[in-house]
Design an enzyme around this catalytic site. Structure first.
Site, PDB file in Angstrom:
ATOM      1  CB  SER A   1      33.452  68.671  47.735  1.00  0.00           C
ATOM      2  OG  SER A   1      33.185  67.764  48.780  1.00  0.00           O
TER       3      SER A   1
ATOM      4  N   GLY B   1      30.814  66.717  45.748  1.00  0.00           N
ATOM      5  CA  GLY B   1      31.575  66.947  44.525  1.00  0.00           C
ATOM      6  C   GLY B   1      31.251  65.923  43.452  1.00  0.00           C
ATOM      7  CB  THR B   2      30.614  62.267  43.632  1.00  0.00           C
ATOM      8  OG1 THR B   2      31.872  61.982  44.255  1.00  0.00           O
ATOM      9  CG2 THR B   2      30.251  61.143  42.678  1.00  0.00           C
TER      10      THR B   2
ATOM     11  CB  THR C   1      13.794  68.046  50.939  1.00  0.00           C
ATOM     12  OG1 THR C   1      12.448  67.769  50.555  1.00  0.00           O
ATOM     13  CG2 THR C   1      13.813  68.967  52.151  1.00  0.00           C
TER      14      THR C   1
ATOM     15  CG  ASN D   1      42.330  63.909  43.514  1.00  0.00           C
ATOM     16  OD1 ASN D   1      42.380  64.319  42.357  1.00  0.00           O
ATOM     17  ND2 ASN D   1      42.097  62.646  43.797  1.00  0.00           N
TER      18      ASN D   1
ATOM     19  CD  GLN E   1      41.347  67.570  47.061  1.00  0.00           C
ATOM     20  OE1 GLN E   1      41.834  68.232  47.986  1.00  0.00           O
ATOM     21  NE2 GLN E   1      40.750  66.410  47.279  1.00  0.00           N
TER      22      GLN E   1
ATOM     23  CG  HIS F   1      34.062  65.934  52.414  1.00  0.00           C
ATOM     24  ND1 HIS F   1      35.019  64.964  52.514  1.00  0.00           N
ATOM     25  CD2 HIS F   1      33.596  65.852  51.147  1.00  0.00           C
ATOM     26  CE1 HIS F   1      35.122  64.307  51.369  1.00  0.00           C
ATOM     27  NE2 HIS F   1      34.260  64.829  50.515  1.00  0.00           N
TER      28      HIS F   1
ATOM     29  CB  CYS G   1      41.121  52.943  48.257  1.00  0.00           C
ATOM     30  SG  CYS G   1      41.739  52.857  49.930  1.00  0.00           S
TER      31      CYS G   1
HETATM   32  N1  PLP Z   1      36.821  65.935  42.853  1.00  0.00           N
HETATM   33  C1  PLP Z   1      38.001  65.843  43.478  1.00  0.00           C
HETATM   34  C2  PLP Z   1      39.206  66.464  42.851  1.00  0.00           C
HETATM   35  C3  PLP Z   1      38.100  65.177  44.695  1.00  0.00           C
HETATM   36  O1  PLP Z   1      39.283  65.085  45.302  1.00  0.00           O
HETATM   37  C4  PLP Z   1      36.925  64.583  45.235  1.00  0.00           C
HETATM   38  C5  PLP Z   1      36.991  63.813  46.501  1.00  0.00           C
HETATM   39  O2  PLP Z   1      37.996  63.185  46.807  1.00  0.00           O
HETATM   40  C6  PLP Z   1      35.713  64.724  44.551  1.00  0.00           C
HETATM   41  C7  PLP Z   1      35.698  65.403  43.355  1.00  0.00           C
HETATM   42  C8  PLP Z   1      34.445  64.124  45.078  1.00  0.00           C
HETATM   43  O3  PLP Z   1      33.882  64.925  46.098  1.00  0.00           O
HETATM   44  P1  PLP Z   1      32.866  64.285  47.152  1.00  0.00           P
HETATM   45  O4  PLP Z   1      33.656  63.470  48.096  1.00  0.00           O
HETATM   46  O5  PLP Z   1      32.222  65.482  47.807  1.00  0.00           O
HETATM   47  O6  PLP Z   1      31.871  63.490  46.393  1.00  0.00           O
END
Ligand code: PLP
Length: 380
Positions: free
Chosen positions: A195, A72-73, A233, A147, A175, A197, A320
């Site tokens: 994301s 997600g990041t 890749t 989140n 989320q 996970h 955190c």
């Molecule tokens: N966006 C939200 C709302 C999240 O809660 C998170 C992770 O806590 C992320 C993005 C980031 O996702 P990732 O952990 O896959 O980088």
């Protein structure tokens, strides 16, 4: 999953689903590059493309729009950097995840951070004013569900306001996916982040989903993968696991009413044990799995540690990443003071949560409140 722990931290990471572990293992053992033209390479390519269809289906998108990322990041960073190039004004809400807020703040100029109301909803009047002030090509980024509080944002309204100014809209649905139905077309957004996970898939894989016809400037260069939108890749095991998780998450949406009932009952019992406790975001529509609860005067770390000792895993506000708990920027973005923002913990349920987990939390929380109460009386 660690045995003997009531795991109630799904918004941090959902435990991996058994079918996902099997899909990851199968893809790992395939040991071929999806770009290779030989038979094993073609088998790897099929796994990637199957997962693309599965992930797209979870959010009602076209498979062509799915760009696999490292999570997600990265997807959020890619959306902000690549959706509009050049970008005149970036508008984000104050309650976004750090992977939206940090790149927004790094811009220094041409950025607007829109506050939220005390109920956890993005302030639409403030958004409208930011849109009026904005110049040049505009990108708005507002998450679908928060989140920490689980509050579901009025993304349809955000899109309506943004469109009136010709802005593109990115939505972080990390989320929301798997917890409420998400339909990219119905939402009307241009880009959407996912994301794996958070839905019972493996960590380190996610996606930026683009609506049809949208161009994207890549962040990572050096290969033609993902139709030139993300070089490198492909993470074959991760992507295969993401696909399997998307299928299960979609099928599980029916079970969420049960999770919602469990959450509501849990919330009522936590409040009964500590009448002074505050449930943040309770007045707004929320995800069915999340509780953000503050115990006035008691640091979140203290609560998390006490619960951990009792075998219950929850988070202190935002998870955190550095091991240090900062006051929640989400609660501060909703107008709460630092003391409130330091006292909130997050309880989040998911696909494997049971009544026994909830019961264990209630017992541990009741004991914690009793001890805190005794300490307060002793100090008087
Ligand atoms: N966006 C939200 C709302 C999240 O809660 C998170 C992770 O806590 C992320 C993005 C980031 O996702 P990732 O952990 O896959 O980088």
């Amino acid at each position: 999953m660690i045995r003997d722990v009531a795991y109630l931290d799904y918004n941090a990471t959902a435990p991996v689903r058994p079918s996902v572990a099997a899909a990851v293992a199968e893809a790992l053992c395939l040991g071929a590059n999806p770009s290779s033209v030989h038979r094993p390479g073609r088998a790897a390519r099929r796994l990637v493309e199957t997962a693309r269809v599965q992930v797209a289906a979870l959010v009602g998108a076209a498979p062509d729009g799915v760009v696999f990322t490292s999570g997600g990041t990265e997807a959020n960073n890619l959306a902000l950097a690549g959706a509009r190039d050049p970008l005149g004004t970036l508008i984000v809400s104050a309650i976004e995840h750090d992977s939206v807020l940090a790149p927004a703040r790094a811009r220094k100029t041409g950025v607007e951070i829109v506050r939220a109301e005390a109920n956890g909803l993005v302030d639409l009047t403030a958004l409208e004013q930011a849109l009026e002030r904005a110049s040049g090509p505009i990108l708005v980024s507002v998450m679908l569900a928060n989140n920490e509080t689980g509050v579901i944002q009025p993304v349809g309204e955000v899109v309506r306001l943004a469109r009136a100014r010709g802005a593109l809209v990115h939505c972080d649905a990390v989320q929301a996916a798997g917890k409420i139905p998400v339909d990219m077309t119905r939402l009307g957004v241009d880009l959407l982040t996912l994301s794996a996970h958070k839905i019972g898939g493996p960590p380190g894989v996610g996606a930026l989903v683009l609506r049809g016809g949208l161009d994207l400037t890549p962040l990572l260069l050096g290969g033609g993968q993902e139709r030139g939108r993300r070089a490198g890749t492909e993470n074959l095991p991760g992507i295969a696991g993401f696909g399997a998780a998307a299928v299960e998450a979609a099928a599980d949406l029916d079970r969420l009413t049960g999770i919602g009932r469990l959450r509501d009952d849990l919330e009522r019992r936590l409040k009964a044990a500590a009448p002074a406790a505050v449930i943040f975001g309770a007045a707004a529509p929320r995800l069915p799995n999340t509780i953000c609860i503050g115990l006035p005067g008691i640091a979140a770390e203290t609560q998390v540690m006490a619960l951990d000792l009792a075998g219950v895993a929850v988070s202190a506000g935002a998870a955190c990443s550095s091991g240090k708990v900062r006051p929640s920027h989400v609660l501060q973005g909703m107008g709460f003071d630092e003391a409130a923002a330091r006292s909130a913990i997050r309880v989040s349920l998911g696909w494997a949560s049971t009544e026994a987990d909830a019961e264990r939390l209630v017992q541990a929380w009741t004991e914690l409140c009793r001890r805190v109460g005794r300490a307060a009386h002793a100090a008087e």
